[in-house]
Scaffold this motif. Structure first.
Motif, PDB file in Angstrom:
ATOM      1  N   ARG A   1       0.829  -1.205   0.000  1.00  0.00           N
ATOM      2  CA  ARG A   1       0.000   0.000   0.000  1.00  0.00           C
ATOM      3  C   ARG A   1       0.867   1.259   0.000  1.00  0.00           C
TER       4      ARG A   1
ATOM      5  N   ARG B   1       1.066   4.074  -2.957  1.00  0.00           N
ATOM      6  CA  ARG B   1       0.751   5.475  -2.686  1.00  0.00           C
ATOM      7  C   ARG B   1       1.918   6.385  -3.053  1.00  0.00           C
TER       8      ARG B   1
ATOM      9  N   PRO C   1      -1.941   9.553  -2.785  1.00  0.00           N
ATOM     10  CA  PRO C   1      -2.489   9.007  -1.548  1.00  0.00           C
ATOM     11  C   PRO C   1      -3.815   8.289  -1.713  1.00  0.00           C
ATOM     12  N   GLU C   2      -4.529   8.504  -2.818  1.00  0.00           N
ATOM     13  CA  GLU C   2      -5.836   7.891  -2.995  1.00  0.00           C
ATOM     14  C   GLU C   2      -5.949   7.319  -4.399  1.00  0.00           C
TER      15      GLU C   2
ATOM     16  N   THR D   1      -7.353   7.010  -8.043  1.00  0.00           N
ATOM     17  CA  THR D   1      -7.957   7.901  -9.027  1.00  0.00           C
ATOM     18  C   THR D   1      -9.322   7.343  -9.411  1.00  0.00           C
TER      19      THR D   1
ATOM     20  N   THR E   1     -10.492   3.483  -9.417  1.00  0.00           N
ATOM     21  CA  THR E   1     -11.699   3.055  -8.712  1.00  0.00           C
ATOM     22  C   THR E   1     -12.646   2.333  -9.657  1.00  0.00           C
TER      23      THR E   1
ATOM     24  N   LEU F   1      -8.778  -0.640   0.131  1.00  0.00           N
ATOM     25  CA  LEU F   1      -8.504   0.728  -0.295  1.00  0.00           C
ATOM     26  C   LEU F   1      -9.759   1.387  -0.858  1.00  0.00           C
TER      27      LEU F   1
ATOM     28  N   ARG G   1     -12.021   5.247   0.271  1.00  0.00           N
ATOM     29  CA  ARG G   1     -12.033   6.351  -0.685  1.00  0.00           C
ATOM     30  C   ARG G   1     -13.095   7.363  -0.271  1.00  0.00           C
ATOM     31  N   PRO G   2     -12.973   8.650  -0.659  1.00  0.00           N
ATOM     32  CA  PRO G   2     -13.987   9.646  -0.327  1.00  0.00           C
ATOM     33  C   PRO G   2     -15.330   9.295  -0.938  1.00  0.00           C
TER      34      PRO G   2
END
Length: 271
Positions: free
Chosen positions: A40, A44, A49-50, A52, A56, A224, A228-229
């Motif tokens: 992970r 990153r 950090p997240e 894309t 996703t 992950l 995610r937001p």
């Protein structure tokens, strides 16, 4: 001794299905010597950090979800017109990334094309293939076919468990079962209980280790995705997040949903 034949069938089904599940699960393991934290953190450090939106989309729906996301993005940003009749028209011929440029090339020089072949071409494009390879190398996506294998293997073990129960019931109803060890029906239940415990144990371990069963995301990728937001902070961004996570069914616009709902023949992805 007819119950012994039922027992052999039960043991054979349990053993074959459990071995198949173990082999499928082994394909999900990260490379030797790589801890989940290292995987992970390395991913990153390389890509941010997240996840894309493209990442996703791939982890939740595979190559065709990435193509759908690109089409919706271009439509919302007025670079492409998706008509409810199922046709795509180029408005801005300059794609912002390689996936968008692939979509424009798939539409062709006339600037118009039916959406299904465009979607298929974009899903099979080198840009999406490269995205898949990066996610697989990072341990976030499954190798081609691994997700389908694990789902099929879990179904096989479930079927074997039901077969063991059915064989045990048939054995109890079979005349002459008292000829088995112990001279009663109790040993018969014990002998059939062993393959039943084996299958149920494999299902329990698979649920703990690789659930939810996905065709695209590895267990690390699933974790992950869970962090995610949930919102992108603006209406257009929220639509794109919804499409990446849930597909075109999450689109509120009925005309756009009708345009993207026209499916053509499925293309072979990543042969």
């Amino acid at each position: 001794m007819l119950w012994v034949l039922f027992l052999l069938v039960a043991w054979g089904a349990a053993a074959v299905s459990c071995v198949r599940l173990c082999l499928a699960a082994a394909r999900l393991a990260p490379p030797p010597g790589t801890s989940p934290r290292e995987t992970r953190e390395g991913r990153r450090a390389a890509d941010g950090p997240e996840l894309t939106l493209y990442e996703t989309a791939f982890l939740t729906g595979g190559p065709h979800r990435v193509a759908d996301l690109a089409l919706v993005t271009m439509h919302l940003r007025r670079r492409l017109l998706l008509a409810h009749t199922g046709w795509a028209t180029v408005v801005d011929p300059d794609g912002r990334d390689e996936v968008e440029r692939t979509v424009i090339r798939a539409i062709g020089p006339q600037g118009q094309s039916p959406i299904p072949p465009v979607r298929s071409a974009a899903a099979a494009a080198d840009a999406v293939r490269a995205l898949a390879e990066r996610l697989v190398a990072a341990g976030l996506a499954l190798p081609v076919g691994a997700g389908t294998d694990i789902v099929a293997a879990v179904r096989a073990v479930r079927g074997a468990a039901l077969l063991v129960a059915a064989m045990g019931t048939a054995a109890l109803l079979t005349p002459g079962r008292e000829e088995g060890p112990g001279g009663s029906g109790v040993p018969v239940l014990v002998w059939f209980g062993l393959p039943l415990v084996l299958t149920l144990g494999c299902l329990a371990i698979a649920r703990m280790e690789v659930h939810p069963y996905s065709s695209w995301a590895s267990p690390a990728g699933q974790r992950l995705l869970n962090v995610r937001p949930a919102s992108a902070g603006d209406p257009e961004g929220d639509v794109l997040v919804a499409v990446a996570v849930r597909g075109v069914g999450a689109v509120a616009d009925p005309a756009l949903r009708a345009a993207l709902g026209r499916r053509g023949g499925a293309a072979r992805i990543f042969p």
